[in-house]
Design an enzyme around this catalytic site. Structure first.
Site, PDB file in Angstrom:
ATOM      1  N   TYR A 158      25.093  15.778  -4.530  1.00 24.56           N
ATOM      2  CA  TYR A 158      24.552  16.148  -3.335  1.00 24.56           C
ATOM      3  C   TYR A 158      24.991  15.252  -2.355  1.00 24.56           C
ATOM      4  O   TYR A 158      25.313  15.745  -1.154  1.00 24.56           O
ATOM      5  CB  TYR A 158      22.854  15.944  -3.361  1.00 24.56           C
TER       6      TYR A 158
HETATM    7  P1  NAP Z   1      13.727  23.605  -0.212  1.00 23.55           P
HETATM    8  O1  NAP Z   1      12.264  23.593   0.326  1.00 23.55           O
HETATM    9  O2  NAP Z   1      14.022  23.595  -1.575  1.00 23.55           O
HETATM   10  O3  NAP Z   1      14.442  25.044   0.359  1.00 23.55           O
HETATM   11  C1  NAP Z   1      15.615  25.479   0.158  1.00 23.55           C
HETATM   12  C2  NAP Z   1      15.821  26.858   0.638  1.00 23.55           C
HETATM   13  O4  NAP Z   1      16.989  27.329   0.278  1.00 23.55           O
HETATM   14  C3  NAP Z   1      14.867  27.843  -0.014  1.00 23.55           C
HETATM   15  O5  NAP Z   1      14.449  28.798   0.980  1.00 23.55           O
HETATM   16  C4  NAP Z   1      15.614  28.551  -1.099  1.00 23.55           C
HETATM   17  O6  NAP Z   1      15.177  29.933  -1.405  1.00 23.55           O
HETATM   18  C5  NAP Z   1      17.114  28.672  -0.572  1.00 23.55           C
HETATM   19  N1  NAP Z   1      17.945  28.398  -1.515  1.00 23.55           N
HETATM   20  C6  NAP Z   1      18.293  27.425  -2.443  1.00 23.55           C
HETATM   21  N2  NAP Z   1      19.355  28.009  -3.162  1.00 23.55           N
HETATM   22  C7  NAP Z   1      19.910  29.079  -2.508  1.00 23.55           C
HETATM   23  C8  NAP Z   1      21.153  29.898  -2.797  1.00 23.55           C
HETATM   24  N3  NAP Z   1      21.876  29.511  -3.915  1.00 23.55           N
HETATM   25  N4  NAP Z   1      21.384  30.926  -2.116  1.00 23.55           N
HETATM   26  C9  NAP Z   1      20.466  31.320  -1.055  1.00 23.55           C
HETATM   27  N5  NAP Z   1      19.451  30.516  -0.716  1.00 23.55           N
HETATM   28  C10 NAP Z   1      19.158  29.483  -1.360  1.00 23.55           C
HETATM   29  O7  NAP Z   1      14.541  22.464   0.586  1.00 23.55           O
HETATM   30  P2  NAP Z   1      14.477  22.035   2.029  1.00 23.55           P
HETATM   31  O8  NAP Z   1      13.949  20.581   2.016  1.00 23.55           O
HETATM   32  O9  NAP Z   1      13.774  23.095   3.085  1.00 23.55           O
HETATM   33  O10 NAP Z   1      15.981  22.138   2.310  1.00 23.55           O
HETATM   34  C11 NAP Z   1      16.606  22.830   3.475  1.00 23.55           C
HETATM   35  C12 NAP Z   1      18.079  22.072   3.655  1.00 23.55           C
HETATM   36  O11 NAP Z   1      17.756  20.873   4.303  1.00 23.55           O
HETATM   37  C13 NAP Z   1      19.060  21.872   2.546  1.00 23.55           C
HETATM   38  O12 NAP Z   1      20.243  22.075   2.731  1.00 23.55           O
HETATM   39  C14 NAP Z   1      18.694  20.362   1.951  1.00 23.55           C
HETATM   40  O13 NAP Z   1      19.751  19.670   1.409  1.00 23.55           O
HETATM   41  C15 NAP Z   1      18.705  19.844   3.677  1.00 23.55           C
HETATM   42  N6  NAP Z   1      17.768  18.572   3.752  1.00 23.55           N
HETATM   43  C16 NAP Z   1      16.712  18.468   3.500  1.00 23.55           C
HETATM   44  C17 NAP Z   1      15.978  17.032   3.571  1.00 23.55           C
HETATM   45  C18 NAP Z   1      14.547  16.825   3.311  1.00 23.55           C
HETATM   46  O14 NAP Z   1      13.833  15.753   3.125  1.00 23.55           O
HETATM   47  N7  NAP Z   1      13.728  17.936   2.648  1.00 23.55           N
HETATM   48  C19 NAP Z   1      16.655  16.131   4.134  1.00 23.55           C
HETATM   49  C20 NAP Z   1      17.969  16.393   4.522  1.00 23.55           C
HETATM   50  C21 NAP Z   1      18.697  17.516   4.031  1.00 23.55           C
HETATM   51  P3  NAP Z   1      15.291  30.715  -2.817  1.00 23.55           P
HETATM   52  O15 NAP Z   1      15.019  29.628  -3.714  1.00 23.55           O
HETATM   53  O16 NAP Z   1      14.328  31.920  -2.798  1.00 23.55           O
HETATM   54  O17 NAP Z   1      16.747  30.986  -2.931  1.00 23.55           O
END
Ligand code: NAP
Length: 257
Positions: free
Chosen positions: A162
């Site tokens: 990651y």
């Molecule tokens: P999340 O709640 O796990 O949501 C992830 C989303 O991505 C879901 O809508 C999922 O939908 C989709 N997804 C996963 N794999 C996919 C694939 N192969 N193709 C298409 N869609 C896919 O995560 P989040 O926290 O909202 O994270 C969103 C982004 O922010 C990510 O890039 C993460 O690394 C980044 N981020 C998050 C945090 C944090 O603290 N939460 C911090 C820094 C960065 P499906 O499962 O239906 O495909």
């Protein structure tokens, strides 16, 4: 005559694609772009999870449509961008948000986990940028917003794939900006701090890590998905036309500590 705010920040007439917008940060950003006036394409792998998000955006008065696609599959990504462009004939805003995390100590980190994380978080982002970038360059305008991470700057703990992928997303953002800023296409990134979503469920559930994380956040709280609304609308709007190659931390002050 549109107000100053509407001219600078309004997104009426723009089409936005937010990858991974069936939940979490992507859903919140899709909602914010819709509220600013954009027509929004909602994406994720599972069509059943997209329908309620589309309904929510429609209830806000926005035009919205679902396109299911797996960002871990290059052919799917190319098809996603083609369909997104085809929906209204143009694509103005691409938010590369879909991302996954696999936690295991580096010595035990499997090839399968490494490959999957890099495929979705990096290969998928580049493929989407390249396909959307070609279209945006031809039109002379576009906004690409990559979702990076604090692990774009720091190494993290037990998430080597990651951290490598998100570090690369930061460099890719700058590389594309260098080529495309002069062609009317802004490429920037948002680095969210520690936000309450499924992605961080394991950290939230670990009392020691959770306390350790909270103690370093000057804002004194974990981020909520809605905390990204202002940043994504700004980076998608005319107000950010001279901003390029920037990785904007939205982290409650973490990076300054
Ligand atoms: P999340 O709640 O796990 O949501 C992830 C989303 O991505 C879901 O809508 C999922 O939908 C989709 N997804 C996963 N794999 C996919 C694939 N192969 N193709 C298409 N869609 C896919 O995560 P989040 O926290 O909202 O994270 C969103 C982004 O922010 C990510 O890039 C993460 O690394 C980044 N981020 C998050 C945090 C944090 O603290 N939460 C911090 C820094 C960065 P499906 O499962 O239906 O495909």
């Amino acid at each position: 005559m549109p107000s100053y705010l509407e001219q600078k920040f309004g997104l009426h007439g723009r089409v936005a694609l937010v990858t991974g917008s069936s939940q979490g940060l992507g859903q919140a950003m899709a909602r914010a772009l819709a509220q600013a006036g954009a027509d929004v394409i909602v994406n994720g792998r599972d069509p059943a999870k997209l329908a309620p998000v589309v309904a929510e955006l429609a209830a806000l008065g926005a035009k919205a449509t679902p396109i299911a696609a797996d960002l871990g599959n290059r052919a799917d990504v190319q098809q996603l961008i083609d369909q997104a462009v085809g929906w209204q004939g143009h694509l103005d805003i691409l938010v590369n948000n879909a991302g996954i995390i696999k936690r295991a100590p580096a010595a035990d980190h499997s090839d399968a986990d490494w490959d999957l994380v890099l495929r979705v978080n990096l290969d998928g982002v580049f493929t989407a940028c390249r396909a959307a970038g070609r279209h945006m360059i031809a039109r002379g305008s576009g906004k690409i917003i990559n979702i990076a991470s604090l692990l774009t700057f720091f190494g993290g703990v037990t998430v080597p794939g990651y951290a490598a992928s998100k570090g690369a997303v930061g460099q890719l953002t700058k590389a594309l900006s260098n080529e495309w800023a002069g062609k009317g296409v802004n490429v920037n990134a948002i680095a969210p701090g520690y936000m309450r979503t499924d992605n961080t469920a394991a950290l939230q559930a670990d009392p020691m890590r959770s306390t350790e994380i909270l103690s370093r956040i000057p804002a004194n709280r974990w981020g909520e998905p809605g905390d990204l609304e202002g940043a994504v609308v700004f980076l998608a709007s005319r107000a950010s036309d001279y901003l390029s190659g920037h990785v904007m931390a939205v982290d409650g002050g973490w990076c300054g500590r």
